[in-house]
Design an enzyme around this catalytic site. Sequence first.
Site, mmCIF file in Angstrom:
data_model
loop_
_atom_site.group_PDB
_atom_site.id
_atom_site.type_symbol
_atom_site.label_atom_id
_atom_site.label_comp_id
_atom_site.label_asym_id
_atom_site.label_seq_id
_atom_site.Cartn_x
_atom_site.Cartn_y
_atom_site.Cartn_z
ATOM 1 N N HIS A 143 0.825 -1.225 0.000
ATOM 2 C CA HIS A 143 0.000 0.000 0.000
ATOM 3 C C HIS A 143 0.848 1.260 0.000
ATOM 4 O O HIS A 143 0.322 2.359 -0.242
ATOM 5 C CB HIS A 143 -0.917 0.048 1.220
ATOM 6 C CG HIS A 143 -1.970 -1.018 1.243
ATOM 7 N ND1 HIS A 143 -2.861 -1.202 0.201
ATOM 8 C CD2 HIS A 143 -2.278 -1.962 2.173
ATOM 9 C CE1 HIS A 143 -3.668 -2.233 0.493
ATOM 10 N NE2 HIS A 143 -3.333 -2.702 1.676
ATOM 11 N N ASP A 183 -2.367 -10.710 -1.941
ATOM 12 C CA ASP A 183 -2.944 -10.142 -0.710
ATOM 13 C C ASP A 183 -4.415 -9.797 -0.997
ATOM 14 O O ASP A 183 -4.755 -9.435 -2.124
ATOM 15 C CB ASP A 183 -2.159 -8.877 -0.333
ATOM 16 C CG ASP A 183 -2.587 -8.269 0.997
ATOM 17 O OD1 ASP A 183 -1.861 -8.432 1.988
ATOM 18 O OD2 ASP A 183 -3.663 -7.612 1.028
ATOM 19 N N HIS A 185 -6.097 -7.318 -0.282
ATOM 20 C CA HIS A 185 -6.283 -5.899 -0.619
ATOM 21 C C HIS A 185 -5.558 -5.549 -1.923
ATOM 22 O O HIS A 185 -4.540 -6.157 -2.242
ATOM 23 C CB HIS A 185 -5.738 -5.018 0.511
ATOM 24 C CG HIS A 185 -6.349 -5.287 1.850
ATOM 25 N ND1 HIS A 185 -5.752 -6.081 2.804
ATOM 26 C CD2 HIS A 185 -7.529 -4.868 2.379
ATOM 27 C CE1 HIS A 185 -6.532 -6.140 3.883
ATOM 28 N NE2 HIS A 185 -7.618 -5.415 3.647
ATOM 29 N N ASP A 276 -4.052 -12.693 3.821
ATOM 30 C CA ASP A 276 -5.307 -12.248 4.416
ATOM 31 C C ASP A 276 -6.516 -12.636 3.573
ATOM 32 O O ASP A 276 -7.649 -12.303 3.929
ATOM 33 C CB ASP A 276 -5.292 -10.741 4.725
ATOM 34 C CG ASP A 276 -4.642 -9.912 3.658
ATOM 35 O OD1 ASP A 276 -4.383 -10.433 2.544
ATOM 36 O OD2 ASP A 276 -4.369 -8.722 3.911
#
Length: 404
Positions: A143, A183, A185, A276
């Site tokens: 991120h 991931d 996200h 995740d």
Amino acid sequence: MEAPEDPRRRRVGLLYDERMCRHATPDGESHPENPERIRAIWLKLESEGIPQRCVVLRAKEAEDKYIALVHTQSHIKLIRNISSKEFDSQRLRIASKFNSIYFNKGSSEAAYLAAGSVVEVSEKVAKGDLDSAIAIVRPPGHHAESDEAMGFCLFNNVAIAANFLLNERPELGIRKILIVDWDVHHGNGTQNMFYKDPRVLFFSIHRFDFGSFYPAGDGGSYCMVGEGAGAGYNINVPWEHGQCGDADYLAVWDHVLLPVAESYNPDIILISAGFDAAVRDPLGGCCITPYGYSLMLKKLMGFAQGKIVMTLEGGYNLNSIANSVLACAKVLLEEKPLVGSIEVQPFESTWRVIQEVRHELKTFWPALAVELPQNVLASNGRPCPVEDAHGWLWFKFAGEQMYK
Ligand code: Q9C
Ligand code: ZN
């Protein structure tokens, strides 16, 4: 006398360093991105005798000149200084200016170690000193934007390593890099850093929920295909909802990622390996099993002569991440055969997303232009088992109420 080393044995790098545990919340408040994550993974690998079969490496701090390939000087300066004494009284206030970020006295060192570790193992795999590697690092990176910490990430570890190989080690012959970001996200930072760059094919598969899932907005949409020379070299696979699992991910592997990887023919694969999307993760709401991750990884080992670097990103259920990394380590060590089975069919929405992505990208990747066979599209949505707070198993359809 020691037994001679089997020349067919794969050399797998395994990097872990307790110093990355010193990055923690300042006042001991609980947080999903905490030091126990990498400890749990390491303990699990140790209990299974994995380190003895790998080349174990300690972390090394990244040099500023390499970080500067993707981050601005002001961002580097902030991360370098944030843990110093002079910042003691300002740390909380500075962290609050960012989205989902905390800092403490250990943050600077951990951030430099995480980035440096990924550079280190990537160089060794690119050189051929290692066949593949796993970097168990934190804080995570995908991120982080060039001028901003975000979403538990300080430096963009994988992006720094990719740029290092391309710009600082041209003699190693790494011209094309495939980054697979699994991931849960969207990897917004990595996407932005390579958006116009055809030397990096960025592939991210993530919950999108029509733009409402973190990091939210349009960045993770399948419409974001790259720009200029990089057009076609950015691929987003945005889930419409949670509950996606092995069958959904493997359908995307077979019908999007693998055909593109085959055409792109990368020199190395860097995996932004968050866990995740694993079953029982408290943030992700998806349900990939360790067997699912091992198949996803195995299918990538056919490319880039097996040169694969896995870097930890997110993943917040300690048991799930430990078991998932263990399954991946066994794949890289070529402990075979894989045992497991996938009982369910992909969601209807999965086929819809696959078709949208293929349609958006088919002008760049002719392998995606062929219509999918009708029989793969005919399968219907299916329920997914979910455990409630009392440990009861329920079955749920995406977007529906739970029923027993
Ligand atoms: N409403 C990684 O997995 N969630 N980062 C904030 C605010 C932040 C996840 C929710 C999730 C960050 C590396
Ligand atoms: Zn994540």
